[in-house]
Design a protein around this motif. Sequence first.
Motif, PDB file in Angstrom:
ATOM      1  N   THR A  81       0.830  -1.201   0.000  1.00  0.00           N
ATOM      2  CA  THR A  81       0.000   0.000   0.000  1.00  0.00           C
ATOM      3  C   THR A  81       0.869   1.259   0.000  1.00  0.00           C
ATOM      4  O   THR A  81       0.658   2.184  -0.785  1.00  0.00           O
ATOM      5  CB  THR A  81      -0.912  -0.003   1.247  1.00  0.00           C
ATOM      6  N   VAL A  82       1.874   1.265   0.886  1.00  0.00           N
ATOM      7  CA  VAL A  82       2.778   2.412   0.961  1.00  0.00           C
ATOM      8  C   VAL A  82       3.463   2.617  -0.387  1.00  0.00           C
ATOM      9  O   VAL A  82       3.556   3.740  -0.903  1.00  0.00           O
ATOM     10  CB  VAL A  82       3.823   2.188   2.080  1.00  0.00           C
ATOM     11  N   ASP A  83       3.905   1.523  -0.987  1.00  0.00           N
ATOM     12  CA  ASP A  83       4.611   1.594  -2.263  1.00  0.00           C
ATOM     13  C   ASP A  83       3.727   2.224  -3.344  1.00  0.00           C
ATOM     14  O   ASP A  83       4.135   3.149  -4.046  1.00  0.00           O
ATOM     15  CB  ASP A  83       5.034   0.169  -2.659  1.00  0.00           C
ATOM     16  N   LEU A  93       9.747  11.369  -4.358  1.00  0.00           N
ATOM     17  CA  LEU A  93      10.200  10.639  -3.173  1.00  0.00           C
ATOM     18  C   LEU A  93      10.254   9.140  -3.474  1.00  0.00           C
ATOM     19  O   LEU A  93      11.177   8.440  -3.064  1.00  0.00           O
ATOM     20  CB  LEU A  93       9.247  10.915  -2.006  1.00  0.00           C
ATOM     21  N   HIS A  94       9.276   8.672  -4.250  1.00  0.00           N
ATOM     22  CA  HIS A  94       9.246   7.254  -4.590  1.00  0.00           C
ATOM     23  C   HIS A  94      10.455   6.867  -5.424  1.00  0.00           C
ATOM     24  O   HIS A  94      11.007   5.780  -5.276  1.00  0.00           O
ATOM     25  CB  HIS A  94       7.967   6.904  -5.349  1.00  0.00           C
ATOM     26  N   GLU A  95      10.872   7.787  -6.280  1.00  0.00           N
ATOM     27  CA  GLU A  95      12.065   7.556  -7.098  1.00  0.00           C
ATOM     28  C   GLU A  95      13.271   7.285  -6.204  1.00  0.00           C
ATOM     29  O   GLU A  95      14.084   6.416  -6.460  1.00  0.00           O
ATOM     30  CB  GLU A  95      12.307   8.810  -7.930  1.00  0.00           C
TER      31      GLU A  95
ATOM     32  N   VAL B  25      -6.595   0.157  -3.209  1.00  0.00           N
ATOM     33  CA  VAL B  25      -5.471   1.086  -3.378  1.00  0.00           C
ATOM     34  C   VAL B  25      -5.018   1.089  -4.842  1.00  0.00           C
ATOM     35  O   VAL B  25      -4.758   2.143  -5.426  1.00  0.00           O
ATOM     36  CB  VAL B  25      -4.314   0.708  -2.440  1.00  0.00           C
ATOM     37  N   ASP B  26      -4.975  -0.098  -5.444  1.00  0.00           N
ATOM     38  CA  ASP B  26      -4.563  -0.178  -6.846  1.00  0.00           C
ATOM     39  C   ASP B  26      -5.544   0.597  -7.719  1.00  0.00           C
ATOM     40  O   ASP B  26      -5.150   1.313  -8.638  1.00  0.00           O
ATOM     41  CB  ASP B  26      -4.496  -1.647  -7.289  1.00  0.00           C
ATOM     42  N   GLY B  27      -6.827   0.485  -7.412  1.00  0.00           N
ATOM     43  CA  GLY B  27      -7.845   1.180  -8.180  1.00  0.00           C
ATOM     44  C   GLY B  27      -7.671   2.686  -8.173  1.00  0.00           C
ATOM     45  O   GLY B  27      -7.840   3.341  -9.196  1.00  0.00           O
ATOM     46  N   ILE B  28      -7.306   3.244  -6.995  1.00  0.00           N
ATOM     47  CA  ILE B  28      -7.182   4.703  -6.955  1.00  0.00           C
ATOM     48  C   ILE B  28      -5.799   5.182  -7.400  1.00  0.00           C
ATOM     49  O   ILE B  28      -5.617   6.363  -7.628  1.00  0.00           O
ATOM     50  CB  ILE B  28      -7.514   5.288  -5.553  1.00  0.00           C
ATOM     51  N   THR B  29      -4.817   4.272  -7.508  1.00  0.00           N
ATOM     52  CA  THR B  29      -3.477   4.750  -7.847  1.00  0.00           C
ATOM     53  C   THR B  29      -3.021   4.385  -9.256  1.00  0.00           C
ATOM     54  O   THR B  29      -2.133   5.047  -9.782  1.00  0.00           O
ATOM     55  CB  THR B  29      -2.426   4.199  -6.865  1.00  0.00           C
ATOM     56  N   SER B  30      -3.616   3.341  -9.880  1.00  0.00           N
ATOM     57  CA  SER B  30      -3.007   2.826 -11.113  1.00  0.00           C
ATOM     58  C   SER B  30      -2.967   3.868 -12.231  1.00  0.00           C
ATOM     59  O   SER B  30      -1.973   3.974 -12.951  1.00  0.00           O
ATOM     60  CB  SER B  30      -3.718   1.555 -11.567  1.00  0.00           C
ATOM     61  N   ASP B  31      -4.060   4.671 -12.367  1.00  0.00           N
ATOM     62  CA  ASP B  31      -4.068   5.681 -13.431  1.00  0.00           C
ATOM     63  C   ASP B  31      -2.974   6.715 -13.215  1.00  0.00           C
ATOM     64  O   ASP B  31      -2.263   7.100 -14.136  1.00  0.00           O
ATOM     65  CB  ASP B  31      -5.431   6.393 -13.481  1.00  0.00           C
ATOM     66  N   ARG B  32      -2.856   7.157 -11.960  1.00  0.00           N
ATOM     67  CA  ARG B  32      -1.839   8.176 -11.663  1.00  0.00           C
ATOM     68  C   ARG B  32      -0.441   7.622 -11.874  1.00  0.00           C
ATOM     69  O   ARG B  32       0.441   8.322 -12.364  1.00  0.00           O
ATOM     70  CB  ARG B  32      -1.985   8.663 -10.218  1.00  0.00           C
ATOM     71  N   ILE B  33      -0.228   6.336 -11.494  1.00  0.00           N
ATOM     72  CA  ILE B  33       1.102   5.742 -11.667  1.00  0.00           C
ATOM     73  C   ILE B  33       1.439   5.657 -13.148  1.00  0.00           C
ATOM     74  O   ILE B  33       2.549   5.988 -13.563  1.00  0.00           O
ATOM     75  CB  ILE B  33       1.177   4.359 -10.983  1.00  0.00           C
TER      76      ILE B  33
END
Lengths: 210, 202
Positions: A81-83, A93-95, B25-33
């Motif tokens: 989750t943190v990742d 920061l993740h970089e 978490v994947d659902g809310i972050t994947s697009d941004r990533i």
Amino acid sequence: MSFKSEFNKGIINENPAFRMLLGMCPTLAISLAISNGIGMGLAATFVLVGSNVIISALRKVTPGRIRIPIFIVVIATFVTTVDLIMAAFLPDLHEVLGIFIPLIVVNCIIFARAEAFASQRGIIDSLADGLGMGIGWTLALCGLSAIRELLGTGTLLAIPDFGFAGIRIFSQGLAAVMAILPPGGFITLGLLIGLLNLITNRRKTKRQQV
Amino acid sequence: MREVLRLGFVLLVVCAIGGAVLAFVDGITSDRIAAQAAIRLQKALEDVLPGAAEFQDAEELLQEVKAEASKEGRPGLTVIDKMYLGYFQDECTGLVFTCSPPGYGGPIETVVGVSLKGEISGVSVIRHAETPGLGSNITNPEFQMRFIGISKGTEVKVREDGGQIDAITGATISSRAIADAVNGALLMFEIVYDKEAPGNEL
């Protein structure tokens, strides 16, 4: 035990790296530059506090015989989750820290605190324990890294991810590369543990004499 | 028996909650990533081919060349993942390759730019898992500069292998991986350049 004493014990008396000899693999592997120490230390502290709180909150519903798989699931979920959140919302920061995050899962400090402390104590105590252990480990990493970085490269505070070459203390030619290679890690760690033991033993004998 | 089922059930619940949290978490972050990765790629492309402003994915041409090369049994091109043509005001100024040579901690995602003259114009690392403090120095601009200006027809090697590039202290494998990426890019450039007569389609 109060919040303060639970926090303090991780810094010196029960320092995970120098006293309990926990998490030796990441300690030796990444203590090559102070920036590594800070990055790894902070990332691990964050996970340690989070996993300690959740495991402490679940302690009454966790059956003893399957506690270890449950700890692993909680820790791994937390780390992932943190990742993901860091990659999405704090890309810079993740970089910098990204490379340390997978290493946190295999850090036995987090597991050891879950098993030895958080699974038996209240949430507030566990939070203090996680914070103290995390900061104690960060300080240990920074100390070890400072010595190895200085001896091995002749610079301090180099941050390659920001293109900052560090403050040069002496020339590269005088640097002993061995300090940043694996043998240098073992030797520096051993000497630091010895030095800390020497100081504590001296204090103890002095107190006895008084 | 009943105890085993109970423990299994508790573990199932914990894993299901963990899985649900991760899915959320994947659902809310994947697009941004994905968006962040696209920005980083665009920036890396601009970094390694200075002057070019637009990049065009040349997937068809790449597959064509790769297929021919494997038919002829020519090695060295497998390291290349993607090829981009760099343009400035509708004029092609060079080629950029993304490569993933095997490093010490898995593949190192590298971007290599080659100018139309056939010289390396830049090298950049976008993702890697090398040892922090040793192999991770491949992201250091000072190391990446060592490859700039090398022209086609040259075989790039680290000094340990009898070559011309100083490897990073304590990280010969990581340095060698970047040399592999540069070699792949130069080789690919030469083939594409010969194929598409100079100034013709590029």
